[in-house]
Structure formats: C-alpha cells, structure tokens
Design an enzyme around this catalytic site. Structure first.
Site, PDB file in Angstrom:
ATOM      1  CG  LEU A  33      -4.915   9.079  -2.978  1.00 19.13           C
ATOM      2  CD1 LEU A  33      -3.635   9.873  -2.739  1.00 19.13           C
ATOM      3  CD2 LEU A  33      -4.634   7.586  -2.880  1.00 19.13           C
ATOM      4  N   GLY A  36      -8.593   5.870   4.242  1.00 18.22           N
ATOM      5  CA  GLY A  36      -8.059   4.510   4.300  1.00 18.22           C
ATOM      6  C   GLY A  36      -6.629   4.507   3.782  1.00 18.22           C
ATOM      7  CG  HIS A  37      -5.875   5.334  -0.338  1.00 16.54           C
ATOM      8  ND1 HIS A  37      -7.029   5.862  -0.862  1.00 16.54           N
ATOM      9  CD2 HIS A  37      -5.676   4.172  -0.994  1.00 16.54           C
ATOM     10  CE1 HIS A  37      -7.493   5.055  -1.808  1.00 16.54           C
ATOM     11  NE2 HIS A  37      -6.711   4.021  -1.904  1.00 16.54           N
ATOM     12  CB  SER A 188     -11.596   4.767  -4.772  1.00 20.95           C
ATOM     13  OG  SER A 188     -10.358   4.755  -4.115  1.00 20.95           O
ATOM     14  NE  ARG A 189     -15.015  -0.738  -7.811  1.00 20.03           N
ATOM     15  CZ  ARG A 189     -13.862  -1.372  -7.887  1.00 20.03           C
ATOM     16  NH1 ARG A 189     -13.144  -1.559  -6.799  1.00 20.03           N
ATOM     17  NH2 ARG A 189     -13.412  -1.813  -9.051  1.00 20.03           N
TER      18      ARG A 189
HETATM   19  P1  AMP Z   1      -6.770   0.944  -3.847  1.00 19.37           P
HETATM   20  O1  AMP Z   1      -6.429   2.344  -4.218  1.00 19.37           O
HETATM   21  O2  AMP Z   1      -8.232   0.732  -3.617  1.00 19.37           O
HETATM   22  O3  AMP Z   1      -6.130  -0.084  -4.732  1.00 19.37           O
HETATM   23  O4  AMP Z   1      -6.118   0.724  -2.414  1.00 19.37           O
HETATM   24  C1  AMP Z   1      -4.761   0.929  -2.177  1.00 19.37           C
HETATM   25  C2  AMP Z   1      -4.406   0.326  -0.838  1.00 19.37           C
HETATM   26  O5  AMP Z   1      -5.190   0.953   0.180  1.00 19.37           O
HETATM   27  C3  AMP Z   1      -4.721  -1.186  -0.769  1.00 19.37           C
HETATM   28  O6  AMP Z   1      -3.685  -1.837  -0.068  1.00 19.37           O
HETATM   29  C4  AMP Z   1      -6.019  -1.217  -0.022  1.00 19.37           C
HETATM   30  O7  AMP Z   1      -6.233  -2.425   0.689  1.00 19.37           O
HETATM   31  C5  AMP Z   1      -5.848  -0.039   0.944  1.00 19.37           C
HETATM   32  N1  AMP Z   1      -7.155   0.444   1.390  1.00 19.37           N
HETATM   33  C6  AMP Z   1      -8.214   0.779   0.604  1.00 19.37           C
HETATM   34  N2  AMP Z   1      -9.266   1.123   1.386  1.00 19.37           N
HETATM   35  C7  AMP Z   1      -8.858   0.980   2.678  1.00 19.37           C
HETATM   36  C8  AMP Z   1      -9.491   1.173   3.940  1.00 19.37           C
HETATM   37  N3  AMP Z   1     -10.743   1.565   4.054  1.00 19.37           N
HETATM   38  N4  AMP Z   1      -8.761   0.943   5.060  1.00 19.37           N
HETATM   39  C9  AMP Z   1      -7.465   0.533   4.969  1.00 19.37           C
HETATM   40  N5  AMP Z   1      -6.817   0.346   3.818  1.00 19.37           N
HETATM   41  C10 AMP Z   1      -7.496   0.557   2.682  1.00 19.37           C
END
Ligand code: AMP
Length: 282
Positions: A33, A36-37, A188-189
């Site tokens: 996390l 963004g999350h 996360s990457r």
């Molecule tokens: P992930 O863990 O990458 O699958 O992301 C989970 C949620 O967080 C998804 O809806 C992503 O679009 C959102 N997310 C990931 N990175 C960001 C970011 N930088 N800004 C806003 N939302 C994000």
C-alpha cells in the site's frame, strides 16, 4: 486490528453490520500500500460507515508468471499502515484457495470493445481475471460503494461496465491519480525500481503531460512522431504502447471530433518493471 483471512468469518461480521443498515465501502487492492491507495481509503471512510480494504494479489489477472512472482507482498506492513489511518478499517486478506478452486477458474466476460486495446491487448486475459475477482468481492461484501483509481483507467471503465451490464447494485467511484512530486504516478511496482531508474521513470509523466499541454496545437501524427522520438533517446525505457483513445469507449482515435473527451494511455518497461499511466487531454 480488524483482519479477516477467511470469507466465512468476514461474512458473519458483515451480516452483523448490515443488521444496523450500515453503509459499507470497499477498496480492492493488491497490497504493498501507498498514498495512492490511501486516497481511496480516506474517501471511502468519509462516505461510508465502514470501510473494507481487500488485500489480494489476484493470480488470474497476471498474464506473466514472472510479474506475479515479483509482485511486492508484505501483509503485516500493510495492516499496520491501514491501522495508522484508522483502526476501524476492516481488512480482508484471503488465501488463494479461499477465493478460487484448484484450477483458478476465470469467468469470461463481454466488455464489448473496452478490453480490446491497451492493457487488454498487451495483457491477454487480464480483465477477465480482474472482473472475476471484483465480482467475487462484490458478492461476498455487497458494498454500497466501491473505489477504484483513475491510475488504472481502463480497469475503472471495465468495472463500471461490469456493474451496469449485470445490474450489480454497487456505486463505482473513480478517484484521481496520486503522483509523486516529479509526476510519477504512485504504484506498488515503483519500489522495484533502482535509484537511477526511479529518476528515469518520471519521463513517463513528462511525455503524457507534454501531450496534454500541446493537444490543441499538434496533429495526431505530430504527437505520435514526437512520442516515438522522445523514447528513442531514452535507452532504459522500452515503450510498449502510447495510445490516444476516446475516454468513454476507449477506442483509439486518429483525429479529433468536437464534443468528445480523449485520454492518452501509456505502458512502458523500465528494465523489467512495467509501468502504466494515463491522462485526460481535454
Ligand atoms: P492495486 O493495488 O495496484 O491493484 O491498486 C488498487 C487500487 O488503487 C486500484 O483501484 C488502483 O487504480 C488504485 N491506485 C493505484 N495507484 C494509484 C494512484 N497512484 N492514485 C490513485 N489510485 C491508485
């Protein structure tokens, strides 16, 4: 800490909450996390009585096994991070076999053409995997609101289609992309980037922001030529795709039509780390 590892335990807890008509918000994540999350989680806390954050690295949305194995995982750190935002957050982090059968069966969905280009084209089966896990989560949790980031804009559109096409009673709420100071979208990457490559990664935002600023004065041919040349000079970055598409249909376009909204979508590989981003152009 409100951590649930089994869907049966979570369902008992949620049934109790539902007796009181509490409004439930869901934020699906794959963990590792970051801020963004956090923006999604904070919005959900504001708009609901209870917020559930799911943490599940969904194997069926990875077309590349290496990418799946490399995906950062640290449940304890994530739980502490969420606790520092609010100890009321309910965390759902199931094991794979609590969600999938042995064959990791995936449902096939019809997203019309929303999954035809960009991520859908370069990551075969990705969106069927995403929609399968999101459908499972919606079924188990039955949230009133679910929060998704515009960072994965094609995913957001596909979830909107999944919900409207199947009459699922969930409000899908899109949240703006949170960026680092130099514009790099939080992901996360990003933790997998070396110090040198982290600096280079800001080029991804630099170019899409350049296209945004110059969208009215450049032709599509000029834009595509400019983007190709831009990356020709950056040896570390391999451009997978750069596409301008209509924001609703996600169909790539070659010329502008009045009253349509457009976005630029990009995917690159930076020495093995895959980064995606997108931006509204008008
Ligand atoms: P992930 O863990 O990458 O699958 O992301 C989970 C949620 O967080 C998804 O809806 C992503 O679009 C959102 N997310 C990931 N990175 C960001 C970011 N930088 N800004 C806003 N939302 C994000």
């Amino acid at each position: 800490m409100n951590l649930f590892r089994k869907k049966s335990d979570l369902i008992v807890k949620l049934n109790n909450l539902r007796k009181n008509n509490f409004k439930i918000g869901l934020v699906p994540t794959m963990g590792a996390l970051h801020k963004g999350h956090t923006s999604l989680v904070k919005r959900s806390i504001k708009e609901n009585d209870y917020t559930i954050v799911s943490i599940f690295v969904n194997p069926t949305q990875f077309n590349d096994k290496k990418d799946l194995n490399l995906y950062p995982k640290n449940l304890t750190k994530d739980c502490n991070y969420l606790d520092s935002i609010s100890t009321d957050i309910i965390i759902f982090a199931p094991e794979i076999n609590n969600i999938y059968n042995k064959n990791l069966s995936v449902k096939k969905f019809n997203f019309y053409d929303l999954d035809k280009f960009m991520e859908g084209r370069y990551r075969k089966g990705h969106f069927n995997g995403v929609a399968t896990i999101v459908s499972h989560l919606f079924n188990i949790i039955k949230p009133k609101n679910a929060y998704f980031g515009e960072k994965d804009f094609q995913q957001l559109r596909i979830i909107q289609e999944l919900v409207s096409g199947n009459n699922i009673p969930v409000n899908v709420i899109g949240c703006q992309t949170i960026r680092e100071k130099d514009g790099l979208a939080l992901s996360s990457r990003n933790t997998k980037l070396s110090k040198h490559n982290r600096k280079i990664a800001s080029k991804v935002y630099e170019i899409i922001n350049y296209v945004r600023i110059n969208f009215d004065s450049m032709s599509f041919l000029e834009i595509y030529t400019y983007v190709d040349k831009f990356f020709d000079n950056i040896l570390e970055i391999e451009l997978e795709y750069f596409t301008i598409a209509e924001s609703k249909s996600l169909i790539p376009v070659k010329e502008k039509t009045i009253n349509k909204q457009y976005r630029a979508f990009i995917a690159v590989k930076l020495q093995g780390v895959r980064l995606i981003d997108n931006i509204a152009l008008n």
